[in-house]
Design a protein around this motif. Structure first.
Motif, short mmCIF file in Angstrom:
data_model
loop_
_atom_site.label_atom_id
_atom_site.label_comp_id
_atom_site.label_asym_id
_atom_site.label_seq_id
_atom_site.Cartn_x
_atom_site.Cartn_y
_atom_site.Cartn_z
N LEU A 91 0.63 -1.14 -0.16
CA LEU A 91 0.07 0.17 -0.08
C LEU A 91 0.83 1.09 -0.03
O LEU A 91 1.92 1.32 0.43
N ARG A 92 0.39 2.34 -0.91
CA ARG A 92 0.99 3.56 -0.55
C ARG A 92 0.72 4.34 0.48
O ARG A 92 -0.35 4.91 0.72
N GLY A 93 1.82 4.67 1.36
CA GLY A 93 1.77 5.44 2.50
C GLY A 93 1.75 4.61 3.83
O GLY A 93 1.87 3.52 3.90
N THR A 94 1.85 5.42 4.98
CA THR A 94 2.12 4.82 6.19
C THR A 94 0.68 4.42 6.81
O THR A 94 -0.34 4.58 6.01
N PHE A 95 0.84 3.81 7.90
CA PHE A 95 -0.23 2.96 8.49
C PHE A 95 -1.54 4.07 8.59
O PHE A 95 -2.57 3.75 8.23
N LEU A 96 -1.11 5.32 9.19
CA LEU A 96 -2.21 6.24 9.51
C LEU A 96 -2.64 7.15 8.30
O LEU A 96 -3.75 7.73 8.26
N GLU A 97 -1.83 7.15 7.26
CA GLU A 97 -2.16 7.85 6.04
C GLU A 97 -2.96 6.91 5.22
O GLU A 97 -3.89 7.57 4.42
#
Length: 281
Positions: A91-97
């Protein structure tokens, strides 16, 4: 002739598994989301190898479609001798993003699908007293780098547990833990891997070849290349506090800055030792 079912078979390692298995005489059942691409790849393989190639379009995060693949694994007329659980994505992005719904769909593909398909395959294989399950995990499972790494940790431990349960039945379970492989996986997930040295990367044909050899031997953990076996052992036994530190964005940014600084210093030294160019007027 034996038959293999490969999930995520239209790209990356899954596509390489399909070609190598066909090259060794395996009939195939190819599973992926894109039906058009599945049919195109099946036609290409049939043109090169004298094997049967069936396709089954399925998004494995959809439980209804996942159950259809599980039913194919239990078909008594055309049994599956090798299951390759390869489907997966980043997935593109951090956990919270990233929206939690996207995380849930990813977990359904990376973990629930492996659980359901391994269960379906193992039960019928045990009845026949032969068969193999190959689950594509990752050395990322030894790190602390987000939900993807956590899911791969689960795949590794699950496969080890399954292998123990299957011992003596004629059926084996193997977890493949590759490092960085030259596929489109990292590009699709928009992962920044520019700073990684060339020696870090493995070629997909080599990884698949080693995985199939280890599966044939009934090896539980398959880690291609000595360098990654060493790295995997270090990651496995290293203090978790150290692994968390290595995974922190701040530490990674400092590492990139140091690499850039070293590259600039090397370039400066080359310029100093270069012969002077004098222009002619």
């Amino acid at each position: 002739m034996t038959r293999a079912l490969v999930t995520g078979s239209t790209a990356g390692l899954g596509l390489e598994f399909a070609w190598q298995l066909a090259g060794t005489g395996h009939d195939l059942v190819l599973v992926a989301r894109n039906e058009g691409r599945l049919h195109a790849i099946a036609a290409q393989i049939r043109d090169v190898h004298s094997v049967e190639v069936d396709v089954l379009a399925a998004d494995l995060s959809d439980r209804r479609r996942l159950d259809a693949v599980a039913r194919r694994l239990t078909d008594p007329v055309d049994p599956i001798d090798l299951l390759v659980n390869n489907a997966g994505y980043g997935l593109r992005g951090t956990f919270l993003e990233v929206p939690v719904e996207d995380h849930e769909r990813q977990m359904d593909t990376l973990m629930r699908a492996v659980l359901v398909l391994s269960h379906a395959a193992a039960r019928v294989m045990v009845q026949r007293r032969r068969g193999a399950i190959l689950n594509v995990s990752s050395l990322a499972g030894y790190t602390a780098t987000g939900p993807y790494a956590a899911s791969k940790s689960w795949v590794t431990v699950f496969t080890e547990s399954l292998a123990t349960e299957l011992k003596g039945t004629g059926v084996t379970a193997t977890a493949l833990l590759p490092g960085f492989v030259q596929t489109e996986f990292h590009e699709r997930a928009c992962m920044n891997v520019e700073g990684l040295p060339r020696v870090t990367w493995l070629k997909a044909p080599y990884v698949v070849e080693q995985a199939l050899k280890d599966t044939a031997k009934g090896q539980v953990i398959s880690i291609p290349s000595v360098k990654y076996r060493t790295a995997g052992e270090f990651s496995r036994i290293a203090p978790r506090s150290l692994m968390r530190r290595l995974a922190s964005p701040r530490w990674q940014q400092r590492l990139i800055e140091k690499k850039v600084s070293r590259a600039r210093r090397r370039a400066s030294r080359r310029d100093l030792h270069a012969p002077w160019q004098q222009s002619e007027e």
